[in-house]
Scaffold this active site. Structure first.
Site, PDB file in Angstrom:
ATOM      1  N   ASP A 235       0.827  -1.201   0.000  1.00  0.00           N
ATOM      2  CA  ASP A 235       0.000   0.000   0.000  1.00  0.00           C
ATOM      3  C   ASP A 235       0.870   1.264   0.000  1.00  0.00           C
ATOM      4  OD1 ASP A 235      -2.815   0.948   0.335  1.00  0.00           O
ATOM      5  OD2 ASP A 235      -2.002   1.858   2.161  1.00  0.00           O
ATOM      6  N   GLU A 297       1.914  -0.491  -4.932  1.00  0.00           N
ATOM      7  CA  GLU A 297       0.867   0.469  -5.260  1.00  0.00           C
ATOM      8  C   GLU A 297       1.540   1.837  -5.178  1.00  0.00           C
ATOM      9  OE1 GLU A 297      -3.171   2.653  -3.933  1.00  0.00           O
ATOM     10  OE2 GLU A 297      -1.511   2.290  -2.577  1.00  0.00           O
TER      11      GLU A 297
HETATM   12  C1  BGC Z   1      -5.553   2.164  -0.542  1.00  0.00           C
HETATM   13  C2  BGC Z   1      -6.727   2.923  -0.060  1.00  0.00           C
HETATM   14  C3  BGC Z   1      -6.403   3.449   1.322  1.00  0.00           C
HETATM   15  C4  BGC Z   1      -5.097   4.222   1.332  1.00  0.00           C
HETATM   16  C5  BGC Z   1      -4.583   4.410   2.705  1.00  0.00           C
HETATM   17  C6  BGC Z   1      -4.555   3.305  -0.679  1.00  0.00           C
HETATM   18  O1  BGC Z   1      -3.736   3.344  -1.607  1.00  0.00           O
HETATM   19  O2  BGC Z   1      -5.757   1.491  -1.737  1.00  0.00           O
HETATM   20  O3  BGC Z   1      -7.901   2.182  -0.066  1.00  0.00           O
HETATM   21  O4  BGC Z   1      -7.424   4.294   1.726  1.00  0.00           O
HETATM   22  O5  BGC Z   1      -4.103   3.556   0.618  1.00  0.00           O
HETATM   23  O6  BGC Z   1      -4.131   3.202   3.203  1.00  0.00           O
END
Ligand code: BGC
Length: 581
Positions: A235, A297
């Site tokens: 994340d 991500e």
């Molecule tokens: C996740 C989100 C989340 C955020 C904070 C993002 O990139 O995909 O759903 O709210 O990170 O963790």
């Protein structure tokens, strides 16, 4: 490592009938299941509620896994199911090594893993290392400890500015709206320091300058690797390290480029020290064998920056957000696909492709607009211009067929195989995305794409669960889109996805090459050849004549004869013996 091909226009073997081709990417024979995998994102709270509390659970995932195996995906990625107060739907973790009771137990997780492996599915889990929940024991300890203590040093605490420290330490903004800093109080009630949270105030950012934070996450990685996971979706992987001194930043909170603020200068994203963190994690994964992966991500622009995160000694792959954001603009799509393959070939990594996830309006809704659709994370409300869902679903089918013919790995978001649109009529009191509250309702947030799945049209709650109301209400359109109805229809969206995935695997397209088929790259159509398969997408209102070839699949089988209708993609097998239908 793959060699980077020079871009040249070649005249193909005439038997291909595809006109001039521009070769961008060669077939990929490097080992690694993930290089061509189709990975299905399960959003646990909305997948299947087996215990009847209105929220999906791990047992529900286990129950329905055979449907995913049958769909033909290679792996599932589970969004967070860890202990969490659920202030950001589980992305606020209070214990990284336990399952939240709303989702079940570690025993349920082990059963789900065993069933996945029995079905030949790998499992990737979400890792949330940038921040935790304010209920995490480490943050509670930091609150109880004084400024300057080792407990506080696990997070990013700073004194405030202004004469009495009542102004935040800097001007950074939260992704969800409002300042990225919250002030805490001493046990005697006196105002104290501020802590940084790039997301909700309930999600304090860890201090990755502190080796103790590194040690903690190494423990977490090993915990899940020992339980058999095939890797991690990391994340906000580009946010962990902040620039020294936390310099001011007046650009976008999400780090995207804006006038005067190029994204690559954002002090909270893409810092060089990240590389050592991922090198270290990669070493840990490699100790478990070559099949465990890290996927970043990292929502960065411009595209070549994505390749910063994927290296033979760091991440295996990264989500391709520029592809998601290219929408159906054929020029942008061509540019992003070319740039992705070139940039990632240069570092020996496969590209990934994605159209939807739990943070963006589903592509069946996004593509239902002719002009400007909703911004990422803003959602669609009843008072907003509404998408044409029939158009959106037709284009979504075309876009998915187009995407899944591309070489590399692809990520699917649960429900896209049903062509689900976003939910629009969500009562305010049920909205849970912190964006909604933090912007006073100005931005609706992401709940619309997180509506539970409709499994069986005739059952209570469309088969999602048989107890309490689902945590978000179903739109009226969902009954007709239920999986059981679609499973029974050979012309359904679901049947198309199944056919795509079967063909993709059979033709080995995930490992294939890519050449642009120049005759088909017009202002409103795009065509590429992968191996001997020609993939054509036509977004014009005018039909487009297809070349001779055996039609393998088309996204709108009702289209007449040899012509593609608007918003359609077809795959053709090219060759001397092939005939047009
Ligand atoms: C996740 C989100 C989340 C955020 C904070 C993002 O990139 O995909 O759903 O709210 O990170 O963790």
């Amino acid at each position: 490592m793959l060699s980077l091909m020079s871009v040249e226009t070649v005249t193909p073997d005439t038997s291909l009938n595809a006109g001039p081709l521009t070769l961008i990417h060669e077939a990929d024979n490097a080992p690694g299941w993930w290089r061509s995998a189709v990975i299905y994102q399960v959003y646990p709270r909305s997948f299947r509620d087996l215990n009847g509390d209105g929220v999906g659970d791990l047992a529900g995932i286990t129950e329905e896994l055979p449907h995913l195996a049958d769909l033909g995906v290679d792996a599932v990625w589970l969004s967070p199911f860890y202990r969490s107060p659920q202030r950001d739907a589980g992305y606020d973790v209070s214990d990284y090594c336990d399952v939240d009771p709303i989702f079940g137990t570690l025993g349920d997780f082990d059963v789900m893993m065993a069933e996945s492996h029995r079905l030949g599915l790998r499992v990737i889990v979400d890792l949330v290392p940038n921040h935790c929940s304010d209920q995490h024991a480490a943050f509670q300890a930091a609150l109880a400890a004084p400024a300057g203590s080792p407990e506080r040093d696990m997070f990013i605490f700073r004194d405030g500015t202004g004469p009495d420290g009542s102004e935040p330490p800097n001007n950074w903004q939260s992704h969800f709206g409002g300042p990225a800093w919250t002030r805490v109080a001493r046990p005697d009630g006196q105002p104290d320091q501020w802590y940084l949270h790039l997301f909700d105030s309930s999600q304090p950012d860890f201090n990755w300058d502190n080796p103790a934070v590194h040690a903690e996450f190494e423990r977490v990685l090993r915990f899940w690797l020992d339980r058999g996971v095939s890797g991690f979706r990391v994340d906000v992987a580009h946010a962990l390290v902040k620039a020294p001194g936390l310099p001011a930043w007046g650009g976008r909170a999400d780090g995207g480029s804006s006038e005067g603020f190029p994204g690559h200068e954002a002090p909270m994203f893409g810092q060089p020290a990240l590389h050592d963190i991922y090198r270290n994690w990669r070493r840990i994964l490699d100790q478990y064998g070559p099949d465990r992966i890290l996927c970043a991500e990292a929502n960065v622009d411009p595209l070549p920056r994505l390749a910063n995160w994927v290296r033979p000694d760091q991440m295996h792959q990264a989500f391709n957000f520029p592809y998601l954001h290219a929408g159906l603009d054929v020029y942008r799509l061509r540019g992003v696909i070319t740039d992705s393959l070139e940039a990632l070939d240069a570092v020996g990594a496969p590209s990934t492709w994605v159209l939807s996830n739990h943070d963006v309006v589903r592509h069946a809704s996004r593509f239902g607009y002719n002009g400007q659709g909703p911004r990422d994370g803003d959602g669609i409300g009843p008072a907003d211009p509404q998408p044409d869902i029939a158009l959106g679903r037709r284009r979504a089918a075309a876009a998915s067929l187009f995407m899944l013919g591309l070489p590399g790995a692809a990520y699917l978001y649960q429900g896209e195989e049903l062509g689900l649109p976003d939910g629009v009529d969500i009562p305010e009191h049920l909205r849970q995305d912190p964006t909604f509250a933090r912007t006073g309702g100005e931005r609706l947030g992401r709940d619309g794409c997180r509506i539970p799945l409709p499994w069986r049209a005739a059952e209570t709650h469309l088969g999602f669960g048989h107890g309490r109301d689902p945590w978000l209400p179903f739109p009226s359109s969902f009954a007709a889109l239920a999986r059981d109805l679609q499973a029974a229809s050979p012309s359904s969206h679901l049947a198309l996805y199944r056919d795509i995935l079967r063909l993709r695997r059979g033709l080995n397209l995930g490992r294939g090459s890519l050449s642009w088929a120049e005759d088909w790259c017009t202002g409103s159509s795009l065509g590429y050849v992968n191996g001997t398969t020609l993939v054509l997408m036509n977004l014009n209102h005018d039909p487009l004549e297809m070349p001779a070839g055996h039609v393998l699949l088309r996204s709108d089988p009702s289209g007449a004869g040899r012509f593609l209708a608007s918003g359609e993609t077809a795959w053709l097998q090219l060759g001397p013996d092939a005939a047009a239908d």
